[in-house]
Scaffold this active site. Structure first.
Site, short mmCIF file in Angstrom:
data_model
loop_
_atom_site.label_atom_id
_atom_site.label_comp_id
_atom_site.label_asym_id
_atom_site.label_seq_id
_atom_site.Cartn_x
_atom_site.Cartn_y
_atom_site.Cartn_z
N ASP A 1 -52.27 85.68 -92.28
CA ASP A 1 -51.35 84.66 -91.76
C ASP A 1 -51.00 83.66 -92.88
O ASP A 1 -49.83 83.32 -93.09
CB ASP A 1 -52.05 83.96 -90.58
CG ASP A 1 -51.21 82.88 -89.99
OD1 ASP A 1 -50.12 83.21 -89.49
OD2 ASP A 1 -51.62 81.69 -90.04
N LYS B 1 -47.35 82.83 -95.03
CA LYS B 1 -46.82 81.49 -95.31
C LYS B 1 -46.59 81.32 -96.81
O LYS B 1 -45.58 80.76 -97.23
CB LYS B 1 -47.80 80.43 -94.80
CG LYS B 1 -47.86 80.41 -93.27
CD LYS B 1 -48.94 79.47 -92.77
CE LYS B 1 -48.97 79.46 -91.25
NZ LYS B 1 -50.10 78.74 -90.70
#
Ligand code: ADP
Ligand code: ASP
Ligand code: MG
Length: 951
Positions: free
Chosen positions: A805, A809
């Protein structure tokens, strides 16, 4: 002969036109009679520069007043008469006989219901019925002849269709005269209740006795003819002298009340100069009849009574939010009616312009309403648009109550047209091409509705009625046959299925940017414009578009200028998990639906659809305009998605992203937004298509932006595209939830910063884990279990601990600073030990304590060196020029007294530490809560508001 004063000067005429929509049945006739004989009939129109709320001016007049009714046929009768001729041509005797029998029955029934059943009433009824029977038997004879010859000419058409007006005027005249004479005591206002005390008379005037018209040689028989003014004027004056003057001895009755006479005249019909041939003014010609009568009688005002409150800014049947126009100029009304506003005959105003006689459109069923006043200046006061446009009388009845002057007064459209395009580079600069073109069309008796021409005659495009399209193309083809046969590229094309949409307004001449707004509205609704023309009067801009787009185009254009739908952004929310649900609650709770108070943007954000991974709920277009309906979105709507029940206004369907897209595109508003609150790759894959179709995308879903670089580039290119429909993708919440990360990075780049490095704790979960771990009170696996129990982690904590995750980003951030990176290029050091990567969640959690010692060792070592452990995403640009950079994700050690040091971060905070050439010694730090449904939804909500305020 002594020169006696003109008989007209003894009277004051007030002309009223009642159309077919005002003459539907006996009740309508009663209403018409009561209007004609009531005070409304002899009132002067309110002045355009006065408050329009005041009633019509009733002035004491030394002259005898005459209320004139010019009537159309009963609604639908002219159409039936016309169809009887076609039936006769087809030889269908039974059908045309039955049509005529029904017409006889209809009129007899109306007369029967109106006339009282006493002896005098029965006598009048017998006379009326006899005339109706005589006429119908004449018509049957004409139809029989038509059936035998299997044809009819225009003259026959005019004679047969004239009867509608003869009958409606007969019945109205009989009713009023009977009422006037049956009781000598009642006032005229009470006529429908039975009689009048004043010596008023009701006269019947067959327009064929006085209205002389002629058509130019070669003009089609159904075209609008020209009035022979001198001859008609003489006949009208003679008629008044013969019929009105003799009885005109007292202007007032015994009690000083006004004496009013009534005339019931036939609309539509007329005669030709020799006065031997009956003719008509062409279909819908009664408005013109009334205007001609007003002119010839020197009428004070012409009231045109309709079934609507007046002239609207667009056909109210197509644009439900159309506004009533209180004042319009002659020219505006003419342009609107020329371009199809069916409410008024396009030529009706011509006879009244010189005398500046006001025309007042009023509602038969609501006679005390505002109506529309048509006069020289419309609402702009001095008519040059520079005057007190906004302060001088309101032009529009606004829905909100405050008045508003709008640059485009109204929109209308002509349906069913074809475009004929003559093209060829050889025509450029050649004299006489237009002349040959128009001669060809003239010879074929085809009138052109609109012309659009390239400056060089390289291509000339003509709009003609669709039923004339083929003939027009053939005529042009014949006229340019030589060029077509011999010169390269010369050709004639015919395009059918088109319509003309026109924006009309006096102020168009003086306002900059109106055309831009008009075309912008069409572009935002993805409507393709085929040809454009601006009238030399600069009072209209007209465009040719596909007729299937007509309603949408009309609504979008109207919305842009009248502001109701342009102030609405339609939002579809896909994904009703934590963030989606929170967003819907925020939309419901906020006052963005109201253009007041704390909503500074003044735009309504309406939820048009919501969907989860399986199902979707499409709110009907009408429902989203109602705030109450919208309020039910998150509560009943989401409940409905989750269960089998659905709110009454929307149906739950299987999720179909294409249908959802179509639904959003069909919303009559300027701004459409799709919010993707899923983590689905499938939804993310649709962004390029949505953007290309003008749908803005707001997303906290990282999949599209961190997916293949080409998709990212495509999205950015679409956002920067100058080509309408322009839409943008907003994804601030993909990094740092509600924190201003992407916008800050863009601002830095935009102001000349070179980003050298970004280090950040970009996961709220990992921030929490390491903040807790740094305290040294618990082992790492305990903290993971605790975080999972508190709902701080994904159901499978490995989704957070794997670092993927954070890697997504970092990928998005790296791309924002101009690095061409793929997710796979990142060096990701997962926190999930290799042996536990593929087992079940339970097994993972059970075995995690086995690794606590390693973690504890790492922490101890870091602390001993005055450092702390952080799980970070990092971008380090080694070489600006070559964009050589290293992007990584994993545990790193940072100085305890630095920005990423222990004690600096709390809870699930995110932090980003950015170094640029100017933020060198001391970095720029962005810190705050970077996870959680509420902050993420608020970030999404902020982007929705940004879109609507920038659109
Ligand atoms: P009549 O035959 O009674 O004279 P029409 O049917 O010709 O009346 O015209 C009235 C109708 O015109 C209205 O019912 C309305 O639907 C339609 N209309 C079209 N455009 C407009 C507009 N811009 N403003 C008002 N009415 C319009
Ligand atoms: N009755 C005629 C028509 O329907 C004229 C009119 O109504 O204006 O065309
Ligand atoms: Mg009409």
């Amino acid at each position: 002969m002594s020169s006696s004063p003109c008989p007209l000067s003894r009277f004051e005429f007030f002309v009223h036109k009642f159309g077919g929509t005002s003459l539907g049945d006996a009740a309508c006739f009663r209403q018409v009679a009561s209007l004609l004989t009531g005070p409304e009939a002899i009132g002067h129109a309110p002045a355009a520069d006065h408050d329009h709320d005041e009633p019509p001016h009733l002035r004491a007049s030394p002259l005898r007043q005459v209320a004139v009714a010019v009537v159309s046929a009963v609604g639908g009768v002219t159409d039936s008469l016309a169809s009887s001729l076609r039936l006769a041509v087809d030889g269908d005797g039974a059908a045309y006989r039955s049509t005529i029998a029904s017409l006889l029955e209809l009129h007899t029934a109306i007369a029967k219901e109106l006339l009282p059943h006493d002896e005098r009433g029965a006598q009048t009824l017998a006379e009326v019925t006899e005339e109706l029977k005589r006429d119908t038997s004449d018509i049957l004879a004409l139809l029989r002849a038509t059936a035998i010859t299997r044809s009819y000419d225009m003259h026959m058409f005019q004679v047969v269709t004239s009867y509608g007006e003869l009958w409606s005027s007969l019945i109205l005249w009989a009713f009023i005269s009977h009422s006037l004479s049956s009781n000598g005591t009642t006032t005229p206002t009470d006529i429908s209740a039975g009689g009048a005390s004043v010596p008023s008379r009701c006269l019947r005037l067959d327009a064929r006795q006085v209205l002389v018209v002629e058509r130019a040689p070669g003009a089609p028989g159904d075209s609008t003819p020209n009035v022979c003014e001198a001859e008609s004027q003489q006949l009208v004056s003679d008629w008044v002298a013969t019929h009105l003057l003799p009885g005109c001895n007292g202007e007032h009755d015994r009690d000083g009340g006004a004496c009013v006479d009534y005339i019931v005249a036939t609309g539509y019909v007329a005669t030709t100069p020799a006065r031997t041939v009956h003719t008509t003014l062409g279909r819908n010609g009664s408005d013109l009849s009334a205007a001609l009568f007003t002119n010839l009688l020197r009428g004070k005002v012409l009231s045109i009574w309709k079934d609507v409150d007046g002239l609207y800014s667009a056909d109210p049947r197509l644009v439900p939010s159309a506004r009533l126009l209180q004042h319009v100029s002659y020219r505006e009304a003419m342009e609107l009616s020329y371009f199809g506003a069916k409410v008024l005959h396009p030529r009706a105003l011509t006879p009244l312009i010189n005398s500046e006689t006001p025309v007042w459109i009023r509602n038969t069923h609501r006679p005390d309403g505002h109506g529309t006043l048509i006069s020289v200046h419309g609402s702009n006061g001095n008519g040059n648009g520079s005057g007190n446009g906004s302060g001088n009388g309101s032009s529009v009845v606004p829905s909100s109550g405050s008045s508003k002057t709008v640059s485009v007064k109204g929109f209308s459209f002509i349906d069913r047209i074809s475009l004929v395009n003559l093209e060829g580079s050889t025509f450029a600069g050649v004299a006489g091409v237009s002349e040959r073109l128009f001669r060809a069309l003239h010879d074929a008796s085809i009138s052109v509705l609109m012309i659009s021409q390239g400056g060089s005659e390289h291509s000339i495009c003509l709009a003609v009625p669709e039923d004339k399209g083929e003939a027009a193309a053939a005529a042009v083809q014949r006229a340019f046959q030589w060029e077509i046969d011999h010169l390269k590229g010369a050709r004639v094309e015919l395009l059918t299925g088109q319509c003309i949409l026109a924006a009309v307004g006096d102020r168009l001449q003086h306002q900059v940017g109106v055309a831009g707004q008009f075309f912008g509205a069409l572009a935002s609704s993805r409507i393709n414009v085929r040809a454009i023309a601006q009238g030399s009067s600069e009072r209209n801009i007209s465009v040719v578009i596909d007729r299937v787009d007509a309603k949408r185009a009309l609504q979008s254009a109207h919305a842009r200028f009248y502001g109701e739908w342009s102030e609405i952004a339609a939002v579809a929310v896909v994904g009703t998990g934590l963030i989606g649900a929170e967003l819907l609650r925020m939309l419901d709770a906020s006052d963005v639906t109201h253009n007041t108070g704390s909503n500074p943007i003044g735009v309504s954000v309406r939820v048009a659809a919501i969907a989860n991974s399986k199902r979707m709920l499409l709110y009907p277009t009408a429902a989203i305009t109602a705030a109450a309906e919208r309020l039910s979105t998150s509560t009943t709507g989401m409940a409905a998605l989750g269960s089998s029940g659905a709110p009454s206004t929307a149906a739950v369907e299987q999720l179909d992203l294409q249908a959802l897209e179509r639904h959003l595109l069909a919303q009559p508003c300027a701004t459409r937004i799709l919010v993707d609150c899923t983590s689905s790759e499938h939804v993310a894959a649709c962004y390029p298509r949505w953007l290309a179709r003008g749908i803005h995308v707001v997303t906290p879903n990282k999949k599209a932006l961190s997916g293949p670089y080409d998709t990212y580039r495509q999205i950015r290119e679409l956002m920067l595209s100058r080509q309408p429909p322009r839409a943008s993708c907003w994804y601030e919440t993909t990094v740092g939830a509600g924190l201003p990360v992407i916008s800050t990075v863009r601002d830095l780049l935009g102001t000349g910063h070179c980003v050298r490095s970004i280090d950040g704790v970009l996961s709220g979960t990992l921030s929490f884990l390491f903040n807790e771990f740094a305290k040294g009170e618990r082992c790492f696996s305990d903290i993971v279990l605790d975080a999972k129990a508190k709902g701080y982690t994904e159901p499978d904590p490995r989704d957070d601990l794997s670092g993927m995750d954070v890697a997504r980003k970092v990928t998005i951030l790296a791309r924002e600073i101009g690095l061409r990176v793929e997710l796979a290029d990142l060096q990701v050091n997962s926190l999930v030990p290799e042996p536990l990567r593929h087992c079940s969640v339970d097994e993972y959690l059970a075995k995690l304590p086995l690794y606590d010692a390693d973690m504890a060792e790492m922490l101890k070592d870091a602390t001993a060196h005055g450092e702390c452990l952080r799980f970070v995403g990092s971008i380090h640009v080694a070489e600006q020029a070559t964009r050589d950079a290293r992007c990584s994700v994993g545990i790193r050690r940072f100085a305890a007294d630095g920005p990423l040091g222990a004690g600096r971060l709390h809870g699930a905070d995110n932090i980003l530490v950015i170094h640029t050439q100017w933020y060198d010694q001391l970095p720029l730090v962005i810190q705050g809560p970077g996870a959680g449904a509420a902050v993420t939804a608020s970030g999404v909500f902020a982007e929705i508001l940004k879109i609507v305020s920038y659109s």
